[in-house]
Design a protein around this motif. Structure first.
Motif, mmCIF file in Angstrom:
data_model
loop_
_atom_site.group_PDB
_atom_site.id
_atom_site.type_symbol
_atom_site.label_atom_id
_atom_site.label_comp_id
_atom_site.label_asym_id
_atom_site.label_seq_id
_atom_site.Cartn_x
_atom_site.Cartn_y
_atom_site.Cartn_z
ATOM 1 N N LEU A 148 0.837 -1.200 0.000
ATOM 2 C CA LEU A 148 0.000 0.000 0.000
ATOM 3 C C LEU A 148 0.873 1.252 0.000
ATOM 4 C CD1 LEU A 148 -2.789 -0.929 2.552
ATOM 5 C CD2 LEU A 148 -2.803 -1.179 0.068
ATOM 6 N N GLU A 149 0.483 2.208 -0.844
ATOM 7 C CA GLU A 149 1.236 3.460 -0.937
ATOM 8 C C GLU A 149 0.487 4.636 -0.325
ATOM 9 O OE1 GLU A 149 4.207 3.450 -2.015
ATOM 10 O OE2 GLU A 149 4.415 1.630 -3.209
ATOM 11 N N ASP A 150 -0.851 4.558 -0.273
ATOM 12 C CA ASP A 150 -1.675 5.702 0.117
ATOM 13 C C ASP A 150 -1.816 5.769 1.632
ATOM 14 O OD1 ASP A 150 -3.432 7.756 0.358
ATOM 15 O OD2 ASP A 150 -4.954 6.950 -0.992
ATOM 16 N N SER A 151 -1.094 6.690 2.264
ATOM 17 C CA SER A 151 -1.134 6.829 3.722
ATOM 18 C C SER A 151 -2.334 7.638 4.194
ATOM 19 C CB SER A 151 0.154 7.485 4.221
ATOM 20 O OG SER A 151 0.285 8.793 3.677
ATOM 21 N N SER A 152 -3.150 8.170 3.268
ATOM 22 C CA SER A 152 -4.319 8.954 3.661
ATOM 23 C C SER A 152 -5.493 8.065 4.040
ATOM 24 C CB SER A 152 -4.735 9.887 2.521
ATOM 25 O OG SER A 152 -5.204 9.152 1.407
ATOM 26 N N MET A 153 -5.354 6.755 3.900
ATOM 27 C CA MET A 153 -6.413 5.812 4.226
ATOM 28 C C MET A 153 -6.036 4.996 5.459
ATOM 29 S SD MET A 153 -8.807 6.189 1.922
ATOM 30 C CE MET A 153 -8.890 7.292 0.495
ATOM 31 N N ILE A 154 -7.052 4.388 6.059
ATOM 32 C CA ILE A 154 -6.843 3.445 7.154
ATOM 33 C C ILE A 154 -6.910 2.046 6.570
ATOM 34 C CG2 ILE A 154 -7.781 2.547 9.303
ATOM 35 C CD1 ILE A 154 -8.873 5.317 9.882
ATOM 36 N N ALA A 155 -5.932 1.223 6.845
ATOM 37 C CA ALA A 155 -5.872 -0.125 6.283
ATOM 38 C C ALA A 155 -5.792 -1.156 7.392
ATOM 39 C CB ALA A 155 -4.673 -0.263 5.347
ATOM 40 N N ARG A 156 -6.555 -2.225 7.229
ATOM 41 C CA ARG A 156 -6.467 -3.363 8.150
ATOM 42 C C ARG A 156 -6.031 -4.592 7.357
ATOM 43 N NH1 ARG A 156 -11.055 -5.903 12.214
ATOM 44 N NH2 ARG A 156 -9.922 -7.829 12.715
ATOM 45 N N ARG A 157 -5.002 -5.236 7.836
ATOM 46 C CA ARG A 157 -4.475 -6.432 7.182
ATOM 47 C C ARG A 157 -5.427 -7.596 7.426
ATOM 48 N NH1 ARG A 157 1.147 -6.691 6.480
ATOM 49 N NH2 ARG A 157 1.875 -8.622 5.500
ATOM 50 N N LEU A 158 -5.925 -8.190 6.349
ATOM 51 C CA LEU A 158 -6.874 -9.285 6.467
ATOM 52 C C LEU A 158 -6.195 -10.648 6.452
ATOM 53 C CD1 LEU A 158 -9.657 -7.965 4.066
ATOM 54 C CD2 LEU A 158 -9.592 -7.804 6.558
ATOM 55 N N CYS A 159 -5.189 -10.805 5.612
ATOM 56 C CA CYS A 159 -4.444 -12.058 5.556
ATOM 57 C C CYS A 159 -3.177 -11.848 4.738
ATOM 58 C CB CYS A 159 -5.285 -13.195 4.967
ATOM 59 S SG CYS A 159 -5.848 -12.919 3.278
ATOM 60 N N GLU A 160 -2.287 -12.813 4.831
ATOM 61 C CA GLU A 160 -1.047 -12.757 4.073
ATOM 62 C C GLU A 160 -1.317 -13.039 2.596
ATOM 63 O OE1 GLU A 160 1.845 -11.818 5.436
ATOM 64 O OE2 GLU A 160 0.677 -11.533 7.261
ATOM 65 N N ARG A 161 -0.395 -12.585 1.766
ATOM 66 C CA ARG A 161 -0.471 -12.829 0.323
ATOM 67 C C ARG A 161 0.960 -12.928 -0.207
ATOM 68 N NH1 ARG A 161 -0.028 -9.389 -4.147
ATOM 69 N NH2 ARG A 161 -1.319 -9.885 -5.960
ATOM 70 N N ARG A 162 1.294 -14.037 -0.828
ATOM 71 C CA ARG A 162 2.634 -14.221 -1.377
ATOM 72 C C ARG A 162 2.539 -14.310 -2.899
ATOM 73 N NH1 ARG A 162 2.024 -17.870 2.686
ATOM 74 N NH2 ARG A 162 3.187 -17.478 4.612
ATOM 75 N N GLU A 163 3.536 -13.790 -3.553
ATOM 76 C CA GLU A 163 3.592 -13.876 -5.013
ATOM 77 C C GLU A 163 4.713 -14.825 -5.421
ATOM 78 O OE1 GLU A 163 3.829 -9.829 -6.417
ATOM 79 O OE2 GLU A 163 1.662 -9.801 -6.731
#
Length: 296
Positions: A148-163
């Protein structure tokens, strides 16, 4: 002992500009508000307000005291609102957006499950691979993936994601497996919605631009091309885990896989979130990991 009614009276007078307005807000008389502020000044041993017949003005001490105190009552009000909403039923319309394929496979079923629990709630689910502006386009929540790049939002981590960078066994019979990022230049890279792949080198995030004769903004199409041996693809784990387990795909460059990727619930930076938003994000955090391959 600190008398909070005195502090509250002082804060409301400063915010609203007059003793009369503060009295209306607090539902008391103007004389009572004036008396509370005077008692506070006596308690502190200093003048907080200059009073005239037309206006009030903060003294230097009043300015310092207000700056330190006003946020306390904001916090009290937020706490009261949060407690009242704790058991409140979600209402209105829940508006959310997600990437198309991820939304179809994983988000939409959970949205429907949530509405089964709360049939009084309306739902607006918009699936698009475009980066949506939540505020301008009127969305409550966005489900986003990756860094995530946008610090103007509130983010909650839901789960891990690997590529993973993956290729089929048939592809690797024609070209050797890469062991360094520089070797990607000698491979057929299947280009998805972005023309750079993300890695980590000695803990530092690095992006490598890739090129190839095949390009699509569809994750399922990218997966199918990799399965059919058309080249290498970088895809998230929920696409490739079953095929890695079956041997249909082989993961390469795992030493450079970055770990700062996840699935997030993103909301505008409001001071207080409504029950529908808070409860749905809690529901996602509880149930989404179990929907993804390899998370059970």
């Amino acid at each position: 002992m600190q008398r909070w009614d005195r502090v509250e009276a002082f804060i409301e007078v400063v915010r609203l500009g007059t003793f009369a307005a503060a009295a209306r807000r607090l539902r008391v008389s103007s004389s009572h508000v004036s008396r509370l502020v005077s008692q506070l000044e006596n308690q502190l041993g200093t003048t907080l307000l200059y009073r005239t017949t037309r206006r009030i003005r903060l003294t230097e001490a009043g300015t310092v005291y207000y700056q330190h105190c006003h946020h306390l009552f904001d916090g009290f009000r937020e706490a009261e609102a949060a407690v009242k909403d704790l058991q409140a039923r979600p209402s209105g319309t829940l508006s959310l957006t997600s990437a198309t394929t991820f939304g179809e496979r994983f988000v939409a079923p959970l949205v429907n499950d949530f509405q089964c629990r709360h049939p009084q709630l309306g739902v607006r689910l918009h699936l698009t691979n475009r980066q949506v502006d939540l505020i301008d386009e009127g969305f409550d929540i966005a489900i986003r993936m990756g860094h995530l790049e946008d610090s103007s939002m509130i983010a909650r981590r839901l789960c891990e994601r690997r590529e993973h960078v993956v290729g089929s066994p048939a592809y690797f019979t024609r070209r050797p497996q890469p062991h360094a990022l520089s070797e990607l230049a000698h491979h057929r890279c299947l280009v998805g919605s972005r023309d750079h792949w993300r890695f980590a080198v000695d803990g530092v995030r690095r992006e490598v631009r890739v090129e190839g004769p095949w390009e699509s903004n569809s994750g399922p199409a990218l997966l199918d091309a990799a399965l059919k041996g058309l080249g290498l693809a970088q895809l998230p784990d929920y696409y490739v885990d079953p095929h890695l387990a079956s041997g249909e795909l082989v993961s390469v460059l795992d030493a450079y896989r970055h770990d700062d990727s996840a699935v997030w619930a993103v909301t505008p930076r409001h001071r207080h979130r409504s029950p529908k938003i808070r409860q749905f994000i809690d529901f996602l955090a509880e149930h989404l990991p179990a929907q993804l391959p390899g998370r059970r």
